[in-house]
Design a protein around this motif. Sequence first.
Motif, PDB file in Angstrom:
ATOM      1  N   THR A   1       0.817  -1.097   0.017  1.00 18.44           N
ATOM      2  CA  THR A   1       0.084   0.078   0.055  1.00 18.44           C
ATOM      3  C   THR A   1       0.956   1.228  -0.003  1.00 18.44           C
ATOM      4  O   THR A   1       1.980   1.288  -0.539  1.00 18.44           O
ATOM      5  N   LEU A   2       0.377   2.342   0.473  1.00 20.31           N
ATOM      6  CA  LEU A   2       0.796   3.627   0.494  1.00 20.31           C
ATOM      7  C   LEU A   2       2.351   3.787   1.115  1.00 20.31           C
ATOM      8  O   LEU A   2       2.194   3.118   2.238  1.00 20.31           O
ATOM      9  N   PRO A   3       3.309   4.571   0.713  1.00 16.63           N
ATOM     10  CA  PRO A   3       4.312   4.753   1.706  1.00 16.63           C
ATOM     11  C   PRO A   3       3.993   4.810   3.115  1.00 16.63           C
ATOM     12  O   PRO A   3       4.809   4.388   3.973  1.00 16.63           O
ATOM     13  N   LYS A   4       3.086   5.740   3.358  1.00 13.30           N
ATOM     14  CA  LYS A   4       2.811   6.227   4.737  1.00 13.30           C
ATOM     15  C   LYS A   4       2.074   5.155   5.732  1.00 13.30           C
ATOM     16  O   LYS A   4       2.033   5.083   6.846  1.00 13.30           O
ATOM     17  N   ASN A   5       1.924   4.201   4.958  1.00 10.58           N
ATOM     18  CA  ASN A   5       0.800   3.102   5.656  1.00 10.58           C
ATOM     19  C   ASN A   5       1.839   1.717   5.967  1.00 10.58           C
ATOM     20  O   ASN A   5       1.416   0.964   6.888  1.00 10.58           O
ATOM     21  N   ALA A   6       3.244   1.976   5.843  1.00 13.55           N
ATOM     22  CA  ALA A   6       4.253   1.014   6.221  1.00 13.55           C
ATOM     23  C   ALA A   6       3.901   0.547   7.571  1.00 13.55           C
ATOM     24  O   ALA A   6       3.772  -0.662   8.209  1.00 13.55           O
ATOM     25  N   PRO A   7       3.770   1.392   8.931  1.00 11.63           N
ATOM     26  CA  PRO A   7       3.951   0.951  10.042  1.00 11.63           C
ATOM     27  C   PRO A   7       2.506   0.617  10.490  1.00 11.63           C
ATOM     28  O   PRO A   7       2.330  -0.494  11.425  1.00 11.63           O
ATOM     29  N   MET A   8       1.110   0.902   9.574  1.00 14.37           N
ATOM     30  CA  MET A   8       0.089   0.297   9.734  1.00 14.37           C
ATOM     31  C   MET A   8      -0.104  -1.239   9.296  1.00 14.37           C
ATOM     32  O   MET A   8      -0.564  -2.035   9.882  1.00 14.37           O
ATOM     33  N   ILE A   9       0.429  -1.549   8.107  1.00 21.98           N
ATOM     34  CA  ILE A   9       0.739  -3.033   7.740  1.00 21.98           C
ATOM     35  C   ILE A   9       1.692  -3.579   8.509  1.00 21.98           C
ATOM     36  O   ILE A   9       1.239  -4.954   8.940  1.00 21.98           O
ATOM     37  N   GLU A  10       2.507  -3.079   8.941  1.00 22.81           N
ATOM     38  CA  GLU A  10       3.386  -4.023   9.952  1.00 22.81           C
ATOM     39  C   GLU A  10       2.675  -4.107  11.124  1.00 22.81           C
ATOM     40  O   GLU A  10       2.928  -5.463  11.827  1.00 22.81           O
ATOM     41  N   ALA A  11       1.835  -3.240  11.716  1.00 23.84           N
ATOM     42  CA  ALA A  11       1.184  -3.411  12.930  1.00 23.84           C
ATOM     43  C   ALA A  11       0.124  -4.558  12.471  1.00 23.84           C
ATOM     44  O   ALA A  11      -0.031  -5.416  13.613  1.00 23.84           O
TER      45      ALA A  11
END
Length: 299
Positions: A72-82
């Motif tokens: 997904t979007l660059p800024k979503n990386a922490p959300m996907i990891e979580a």
Amino acid sequence: MNARIALGIAALFTCATVQASKPAKPDIYNQSAWSQPQKPFRIYGNTYYVGTKGLSAILITSTEGAILIDGTLPKNAPMIEANIRTLGFKLKDIKLILNSHAHPDHAGAIAAIARDSGAQVAASAKGAKALMLGGDDPDDPQHGEAAPYPKVANVRSVGDNEIVHIGPLAVQAHYTPGHTPGSTTWTWSSCENKRCLSIVFADSISLLSNDTYRYNDPAHPERLDDYREGLKTIASLPCDILVVPHPDAIDFLSRAAQRKPGQNDDPLIDAQACKAYAAKGQDNLEKRIAKEAAEKPAH
């Protein structure tokens, strides 16, 4: 971003063709659903949804490692990891990251997730090229319109129909160019209570482009030929559960929310889903060809 692409982005949710009207230009990083949290959940067997409300990311797990498709979007990386951690998995469990197509809303977070997990990244030959360019691919229909994103280093090239393995996991690549030159559909099997289903992550079938790109271009006959062949491929795949990069395009999350414990009929299981999706893509293509024919030639 011009009005044509702005309208096209909104149309991703309906897989509609770009229309003639020109609304105000939205910022693709301001699409609320694309960064809205979604509780991760099991799709079937060892396949999980770890994306956002508006963008899919799929985790396939095994005792010897996991495969992630899209970031997904660059800024979503922490959300996907979580989301991955919420399911009880560790980032280091991810050994391979695959990509549907190299646009920021699907590939933007791959560099960060690869760095944090240590996973290898793989894509189709043309997809790998685009990932390593951070999306700045002159052959992309949206070149100059789609936003750049962090470049991904050392992307492994996967051939058409090649099967990639992580332990017992086997995921097959199917080249389905059209939305981008490197668009790829991925297939695998997941089992639950001795019942195995064919799962398809089919790439986007919308035809979005900058002002000068033509799908029906006599100088590039491969554009139409490849798109048509890609749709035939999607329609022919064994397909019990269909997933796509934009879940709203097939009402995926709403159907998943309808599932109830112990019910016999799973709303996500539809053996005709890939055929219907390909038919929608064919309709998109015919409308796009007609639209181009009615326009003045690009200069």
